[in-house]
Design a protein around this motif. Sequence first.
Motif, PDB file in Angstrom:
ATOM      1  N   VAL A 174       0.867  -1.181   0.000  1.00 34.22           N
ATOM      2  CA  VAL A 174       0.000   0.000   0.000  1.00 34.22           C
ATOM      3  C   VAL A 174       0.902   1.228   0.000  1.00 34.22           C
ATOM      4  O   VAL A 174       1.756   1.381   0.888  1.00 34.22           O
ATOM      5  CB  VAL A 174      -0.938   0.018   1.226  1.00 34.22           C
ATOM      6  CG1 VAL A 174      -1.778   1.287   1.241  1.00 34.22           C
ATOM      7  CG2 VAL A 174      -1.836  -1.224   1.226  1.00 34.22           C
ATOM      8  N   TRP A 175       0.710   2.087  -1.019  1.00 33.07           N
ATOM      9  CA  TRP A 175       1.623   3.231  -1.162  1.00 33.07           C
ATOM     10  C   TRP A 175       0.885   4.464  -1.652  1.00 33.07           C
ATOM     11  O   TRP A 175       0.097   4.402  -2.592  1.00 33.07           O
ATOM     12  CB  TRP A 175       2.740   2.891  -2.158  1.00 33.07           C
ATOM     13  CG  TRP A 175       3.711   4.017  -2.409  1.00 33.07           C
ATOM     14  CD1 TRP A 175       4.601   4.541  -1.521  1.00 33.07           C
ATOM     15  CD2 TRP A 175       3.886   4.758  -3.628  1.00 33.07           C
ATOM     16  NE1 TRP A 175       5.332   5.564  -2.111  1.00 33.07           N
ATOM     17  CE2 TRP A 175       4.907   5.708  -3.405  1.00 33.07           C
ATOM     18  CE3 TRP A 175       3.275   4.703  -4.883  1.00 33.07           C
ATOM     19  CZ2 TRP A 175       5.336   6.601  -4.389  1.00 33.07           C
ATOM     20  CZ3 TRP A 175       3.706   5.593  -5.866  1.00 33.07           C
ATOM     21  CH2 TRP A 175       4.723   6.530  -5.619  1.00 33.07           C
ATOM     22  N   ASN A 176       1.158   5.572  -0.965  1.00 35.06           N
ATOM     23  CA  ASN A 176       0.805   6.903  -1.461  1.00 35.06           C
ATOM     24  C   ASN A 176       1.911   7.853  -1.011  1.00 35.06           C
ATOM     25  O   ASN A 176       2.246   7.908   0.175  1.00 35.06           O
ATOM     26  CB  ASN A 176      -0.546   7.378  -0.927  1.00 35.06           C
ATOM     27  CG  ASN A 176      -0.929   8.734  -1.499  1.00 35.06           C
ATOM     28  OD1 ASN A 176      -0.409   9.772  -1.086  1.00 35.06           O
ATOM     29  ND2 ASN A 176      -1.840   8.732  -2.471  1.00 35.06           N
ATOM     30  N   MET A 193      -4.499   9.266  -6.555  1.00 36.44           N
ATOM     31  CA  MET A 193      -3.811   8.009  -6.840  1.00 36.44           C
ATOM     32  C   MET A 193      -3.607   7.190  -5.566  1.00 36.44           C
ATOM     33  O   MET A 193      -3.315   7.734  -4.507  1.00 36.44           O
ATOM     34  CB  MET A 193      -2.435   8.313  -7.468  1.00 36.44           C
ATOM     35  CG  MET A 193      -1.679   7.117  -8.002  1.00 36.44           C
ATOM     36  SD  MET A 193      -0.794   6.118  -6.769  1.00 36.44           S
ATOM     37  CE  MET A 193       0.382   7.285  -6.109  1.00 36.44           C
ATOM     38  N   LEU A 194      -3.772   5.872  -5.707  1.00 39.83           N
ATOM     39  CA  LEU A 194      -3.449   4.961  -4.621  1.00 39.83           C
ATOM     40  C   LEU A 194      -2.895   3.672  -5.224  1.00 39.83           C
ATOM     41  O   LEU A 194      -3.508   3.088  -6.113  1.00 39.83           O
ATOM     42  CB  LEU A 194      -4.694   4.639  -3.784  1.00 39.83           C
ATOM     43  CG  LEU A 194      -4.505   3.599  -2.681  1.00 39.83           C
ATOM     44  CD1 LEU A 194      -3.467   4.057  -1.659  1.00 39.83           C
ATOM     45  CD2 LEU A 194      -5.837   3.291  -1.996  1.00 39.83           C
ATOM     46  N   CYS A 195      -1.734   3.247  -4.744  1.00 35.09           N
ATOM     47  CA  CYS A 195      -1.168   1.971  -5.166  1.00 35.09           C
ATOM     48  C   CYS A 195      -1.541   0.883  -4.165  1.00 35.09           C
ATOM     49  O   CYS A 195      -1.293   1.036  -2.958  1.00 35.09           O
ATOM     50  CB  CYS A 195       0.356   2.058  -5.257  1.00 35.09           C
ATOM     51  SG  CYS A 195       0.939   2.829  -6.769  1.00 35.09           S
ATOM     52  N   VAL A 196      -2.153  -0.180  -4.671  1.00 36.85           N
ATOM     53  CA  VAL A 196      -2.442  -1.374  -3.876  1.00 36.85           C
ATOM     54  C   VAL A 196      -1.986  -2.553  -4.726  1.00 36.85           C
ATOM     55  O   VAL A 196      -2.631  -2.893  -5.722  1.00 36.85           O
ATOM     56  CB  VAL A 196      -3.943  -1.489  -3.532  1.00 36.85           C
ATOM     57  CG1 VAL A 196      -4.182  -2.694  -2.635  1.00 36.85           C
ATOM     58  CG2 VAL A 196      -4.447  -0.224  -2.846  1.00 36.85           C
ATOM     59  N   ASN A 197      -0.860  -3.138  -4.362  1.00 37.81           N
ATOM     60  CA  ASN A 197      -0.179  -4.094  -5.227  1.00 37.81           C
ATOM     61  C   ASN A 197      -0.251  -5.510  -4.667  1.00 37.81           C
ATOM     62  O   ASN A 197       0.218  -5.752  -3.552  1.00 37.81           O
ATOM     63  CB  ASN A 197       1.315  -3.735  -5.359  1.00 37.81           C
ATOM     64  CG  ASN A 197       1.551  -2.295  -5.751  1.00 37.81           C
ATOM     65  OD1 ASN A 197       0.702  -1.655  -6.350  1.00 37.81           O
ATOM     66  ND2 ASN A 197       2.729  -1.783  -5.412  1.00 37.81           N
TER      67      ASN A 197
END
Length: 309
Positions: free
Chosen positions: A250-252, A272-276
């Motif tokens: 989880v990255w912002n 934007m939101l990264c959920v990988n």
Amino acid sequence: MGHSAPVWDCRAATEITQDWNGIDQVVLRNPKGASARISLHGGQVCSWRNEQGEELLFTSSKAIFKAPKAMRGGISICFPQFGSCGSLEQHGFVKNKIWTIDDNPPPMCSDDIEGGSFVDLLYRSSEEDLKFWPYSFELRLRASLLPDGDLVLRSRIRNVNGKPFGFSFAYHTHLVVSDISEVRIEGLETVDFLDNLCQKERFTEQGDAITFESEVDRVYVSTPNVIAVLDHERKRTYVIRKEGLPDVVVWNPWEKKSKAMVDFGDEEYKQMLCVNGAALERPITLRPGEEWTGKLQLTVVPSSFSFDL
């Protein structure tokens, strides 16, 4: 004499175009008007649109669309590592390589393609790659757009090398959100995470959901296979289903880090939101001839929709 219903042709729903660098992109469509676009540069998903034509994946307005750099946005394939470690470039090197369309893929699970459109891509390690990562491999990606608009990515990595190797893997997924401060992630409650902002110290998630009011850079480990990202303002939810990918990043970057990135707008962290889906905490080891498979399925539903976590 009655007319029979038209038959959906998944091959006709697949089109090859070129970007402004002359690199091929494959466009997938489904009967309801949803679409996805996958570049042969890195096997990267550049676009995923719903049947209303709304873009669901974030791409920075300052993204650099030029090899050998991967584009900031969409969904990129991170292999053989995620993050920075040793002499390899950040997030591995396959995201910066030109892939090919695989015209003769080995049999894969047919539930990815029933009634939808798909493409099979392939990257084989080159002589150049072996200079800095001395293991031969084949990496296959099937990208599928299902009849209901779901996007499915299935990766297969085979060791065609004479000795075992270990690797990490991630689908680096940038989701479009209306306002990061109005977003919550459900399904990771009580899960342990490694905090990259605290020297990878291990913590346990305490809240009933993850919310955002500052920079977040975490690897949640041994996670459930279904999690949800709720966007209150748009009244829609991304449901993320995964197989073979035990971890979730989880990255912002929030405000300060956004301003430090040349290929990211100063204010774009808000949308934007990264959920990988990822396999990071315990690297995967393949012996010669062995194969690993990982799968990611993205669904978008109204936030009133009931889903099982």
